[in-house]
Write a protein that holds these residues in place. Structure first.
Motif, PDB file in Angstrom:
ATOM      1  N   LEU A 231       1.004  -1.202  -0.066  1.00  0.00           N
ATOM      2  CA  LEU A 231      -0.020  -0.248   0.039  1.00  0.00           C
ATOM      3  C   LEU A 231       0.838   1.263   0.098  1.00  0.00           C
ATOM      4  O   LEU A 231       2.015   1.283   0.753  1.00  0.00           O
ATOM      5  N   LEU A 264     -10.252  -1.313  -0.142  1.00  0.00           N
ATOM      6  CA  LEU A 264      -8.970  -2.587  -0.294  1.00  0.00           C
ATOM      7  C   LEU A 264     -10.166  -3.627  -0.818  1.00  0.00           C
ATOM      8  O   LEU A 264     -11.259  -4.018   0.134  1.00  0.00           O
ATOM      9  N   MET A 275      -6.517  -2.610  -4.883  1.00  0.00           N
ATOM     10  CA  MET A 275      -7.050  -1.415  -4.286  1.00  0.00           C
ATOM     11  C   MET A 275      -8.109  -0.914  -5.465  1.00  0.00           C
ATOM     12  O   MET A 275      -7.683  -0.938  -6.596  1.00  0.00           O
TER      13      MET A 275
END
Length: 410
Positions: A231, A264, A275
């Protein structure tokens, strides 16, 4: 001379079972006390109402299960309360959730998710799957480091109208932060399907049939290897609101310290994380905002700007490309009885598969249908952080007790 005795009366002819079923199908699903009283009239009616045939017909006749109650969570700074009901469950009908006698587990865990007739309770040390219809529960021992979780039916082809007896799965999401480089990696673990035998386990039973995130599975039936997802956010967090299920994928709202928002996505069939960007990046959608599973089957996002509600829908075109479109813009001061427009309003939940949301306003907690703009007051009490509806048909075959319906009077 006494008059002759009257002729013996003949009993009224019994109605055919098919005609009785047609009558019983008209009993409203959101008023389960009518089913209870009808089943107590005679053994014949009890047999009809508790049979698999009628339960199937009843679900087909009424469509989606009704809302029998809801679960709620407080803001971190305002709860819990001493008078909170067990497991923070509130009935909105004359349905009484069955809570087994125990050692106080229900006071230690808060609602995380609810789907397909099952409730997922937990904290960051353990999880419990609870069936309010039967009172059965199971303690789970998931991998460490999870920050989000979901429960769902694991039966193939199930219409989820009465699947309390079927298998279920639990999915947990973890976020691992590398303190050296500041990277964050998301991972997911899914339990192997828990079969109906879970109902015969005692209340202290534990289940540890979990897949291993980012490693080879050791047992047949577990999910495949899950690759970690890096991320870009500095310090991401899973939102306290429950995830939504759309197209066989769970969607969790993700935020970070920079007040950016992302989604998510965990695909149940491929066991992969990805994502999804949100339609806007400005602060207005950071809070209050919720994800929705809209009635047309698309992923939705609802957020407030003052008294105006913006509803977005993620549509997929003929080329398989997904994009966000603004679905609706609604001025909430028109349909809702808002007395103090300066007081902040928050959207705290939704019904999966329906364009229905729950909002906190100055007079209490309200349910509003975004298609018809009809509203219903649920509760007059302090503001909640989240509201999770409990949707299920009443099943007379299982042990369910009626109770006093919730009132919104002062």
């Amino acid at each position: 001379m006494p008059p002759p005795p009257p002729p013996p009366t003949r009993p009224a002819p019994a109605l055919p079972d098919e005609l009785l079923e047609e009558i019983f199908l008209r009993l409203p699903p959101d008023e389960p006390e009518h089913l209870v009283r009808t089943s107590l009239a005679c053994k014949l009616w009890l047999g009809l109402l508790s049979g698999a045939r009628f339960r199937g017909l009843y679900g087909e006749f009424h469509g989606a299960p009704p809302m029998l109650g809801f679960l709620y969570n407080w803001f971190f700074c305002s709860g819990p309360k001493e008078d909170d009901p067990v497991a923070n469950f509130v009935s909105t009908t004359k349905f009484g959730a069955l809570v087994p006698d125990g050692d106080g587990w229900d006071r230690q865990y808060t609602p995380w998710d609810c789907r397909h007739g099952r409730v997922l309770l937990g904290d960051y040390t353990g999880l419990i799957v609870w069936d309010p219809m039967t009172g059965r529960r199971m303690k789970l021992e998931p991998p460490v480091g999870y920050v989000g979780a979901a429960v769902l039916c694991a039966a193939r082809g199930c219409d989820h109208r009465a699947c309390h007896e079927g298998p279920f799965r639990v999915v947990v999401i973890g976020l691992d932060m590398n303190e050296d480089d500041g990277d964050c990696v998301a991972h997911a673990c899914a339990s192997s399907p828990v079969t109906p035998e879970w109902s015969r386990l005692c209340s202290d039973s534990h289940f540890d049939g979990w897949s291993r995130a980012c490693s080879d599975s050791r047992f047949d039936g577990w999910s495949k290897q899950c690759s970690g997802l890096y991320l870009l956010a500095g310090d991401p967090k899973i939102d306290a609101l429950p995830p939504v299920l759309v197209d066989d994928a769970l969607h969790f709202r993700l935020t970070d310290d920079d007040e950016r928002v992302g989604i998510l996505k965990y695909d149940l069939s491929s066991n992969c994380l990805s994502m999804i960007d949100v339609p806007l990046t400005r602060l207005a959608i950071v809070w209050p905002a919720i994800l929705m599973a809209l009635e047309d089957g698309s992923l939705g996002l609802a957020h407030l700007d003052g008294l105006t509600l913006y509803l977005w829908s993620r549509q997929i075109d003929s080329n398989g490309v997904a994009s966000w479109t603004q679905h609706k813009v609604i001025d909430l001061k028109e349909p809702l009885p808002i007395q103090n427009p300066k007081k902040r309003i928050s959207v705290i939940g939704s019904v999966e598969g329906h364009d229905i949301i729950f909002v906190n306003i100055d007079l209490g907690i309200y349910e509003i249908d975004l298609k018809t703009l009809r509203w219903k007051k649920l509760w007059k009490r302090e503001k909640f952080r989240s509201l999770i509806p409990y949707m299920s048909f009443y099943n007379r075959q299982e042990r369910v007790r009626p109770c006093k319906a919730l009132t919104t009077d002062d």
